[in-house]
Design a protein around this motif. Structure first.
Motif, PDB file in Angstrom:
ATOM      1  N   MET A   1      24.265 111.363  76.021  1.00 52.34           N
ATOM      2  CA  MET A   1      24.987 112.501  75.663  1.00 52.34           C
ATOM      3  C   MET A   1      24.474 112.900  74.460  1.00 52.34           C
ATOM      4  N   THR A   2      24.337 114.505  74.351  1.00 54.10           N
ATOM      5  CA  THR A   2      24.155 115.153  73.042  1.00 54.10           C
ATOM      6  C   THR A   2      24.997 114.875  72.063  1.00 54.10           C
ATOM      7  N   GLY A   3      24.399 114.592  70.755  1.00 58.96           N
ATOM      8  CA  GLY A   3      25.258 114.533  69.555  1.00 58.96           C
ATOM      9  C   GLY A   3      25.799 113.202  69.269  1.00 58.96           C
ATOM     10  N   GLU A  68      25.580 123.551  76.057  1.00 58.70           N
ATOM     11  CA  GLU A  68      24.991 123.065  77.466  1.00 58.70           C
ATOM     12  C   GLU A  68      25.702 121.691  77.578  1.00 58.70           C
ATOM     13  N   THR A  69      26.686 121.115  76.992  1.00 60.47           N
ATOM     14  CA  THR A  69      27.332 120.005  77.364  1.00 60.47           C
ATOM     15  C   THR A  69      28.826 120.160  77.626  1.00 60.47           C
ATOM     16  N   PRO A  70      29.325 119.898  78.629  1.00 62.76           N
ATOM     17  CA  PRO A  70      30.866 120.004  78.873  1.00 62.76           C
ATOM     18  C   PRO A  70      31.613 119.269  77.992  1.00 62.76           C
TER      19      PRO A  70
END
Length: 330
Positions: A1-3, A68-70
């Protein structure tokens, strides 16, 4: 996952911020910090806040929001944390709150946006040290949330949703926020001297009625900037909304109602002004306008227009706050 790891601009300072010893021990506690790097126009103090929590012994995990990430992905493991911090404007706070609803993890509405009305309604302090102390102390109040449905899509809101003049005010403030901050909302409101009015059809807990006016607000919290009450008898913990019908006029007509609300809160006597607003309690309300109106939820303007349905989510979130439930009501 991003971040999953903090970027350079949100990292920990080289040395703990002053005052770390005044934060209660958080040894063994895990804190999830979700932050919006685009919120606000200045330094929110978030790196110092994170450093204070770490100096008190907390394991702090930082996640930066990306379009872009829910949101659901950022909170999928939220129940493995002792607290969650939503750092950004009101839109960020309400989005994190809704995504983690009913997970029973206390949440801090970290004020890193322009107006930060949710943080103001929760009577939160503003310095990193004081906010870190709120997290470490762990006092939380369970409050309701709202869920708004438009065209079959649902989103959450913590404070209020509205259609009409208030949404127009927010739209007018967008170009002014970077330069004027919270004052942009006041400047935009002053421009709304002759707002569009229309006929609204409301279905309130199954009962239908019509009124002509400039807007409808569905409020869960009831305080404007500087914790001035919009109207009386709004509680975020009673399992009901306060539906505010704004009759024909302009946004400056809210000022007398705020004066009346302050007088009521201070027991200064009967209202001096009447007729500007009408309030109705409801658990669910559908708003239809004869003319399409833009919508806003928690200060975020949306492309969708009326109609919309708002329903209460009783006790959906536990907010960290130094205040009691009674102190959060107007």
């Amino acid at each position: 996952m991003t971040g999953q790891t903090p970027p350079p601009n949100a990292g920990t300072p080289a040395t703990p911020a002053p005052g770390a010893t005044s934060i209660p021990s958080m040894t063994g506690k895990r804190v999830l910090v979700i932050f919006n790097p685009k919120s606000g126009s200045g330094d929110s103090g978030l790196p110092d806040f994170n450093a204070l929590l770490r100096a008190a012994g907390a394991d702090v995990v930082e996640r930066e929001l990306s379009p872009e990430t829910p949101m659901a992905e950022y909170v999928q493991d939220v129940e493995s944390f002792h607290a969650i911090v939503a750092a950004g404007g009101d839109g960020t706070v309400s989005s994190v709150s809704y995504a983690s609803r009913y997970k029973n993890v206390p949440l801090l509405a970290y004020p890193a946006g322009t107006a930060n009305l949710i943080a103001q309604n929760l009577d939160l302090p503003t310095t990193p040290e004081e906010l870190a102390r709120v997290v470490a102390t762990g006092h939380a109040v369970r409050v309701d949330m709202g869920e708004v449905e438009v065209r079959g899509q649902t989103q959450g809101f913590a404070m209020l949703a509205g259609a009409g003049a208030d949404a127009a005010m927010i739209k007018g403030s967008e170009e002014l926020k970077e330069k004027f901050g919270a004052l942009a909302y006041v400047m935009s409101a002053m421009k709304q001297m002759n707002p569009k009015k229309t006929t609204f059809t409301l279905t309130i807990d199954g009962q239908t009625r019509e009124f002509e006016g400039i807007g409808v607000m569905v409020a869960n919290f009831g305080m404007a900037n500087f914790r001035l009450p919009i109207t009386t008898d709004i509680s975020p913990s009673d399992g009901r909304f306060t539906v505010i019908l704004m009759r024909a006029g302009n946004l400056l007509r809210l000022v007398p109602n705020i004066i009346d609300s302050v007088r009521s809160k201070l027991n200064l006597g009967d209202p001096l002004f009447a007729g500007n607003l009408e309030t109705i309690e409801a658990r669910e309300v559908t708003v239809v306008a004869a003319d399409p109106f833009p919508l806003q939820y928690d200060g975020e303007l949306h492309e969708e227009t009326t109609p919309f349905t708002a329903r209460i989510l009783p006790g959906a979130v536990r907010y960290l706050t130094p205040s009691t439930e009674a102190e959060l009501a107007t």
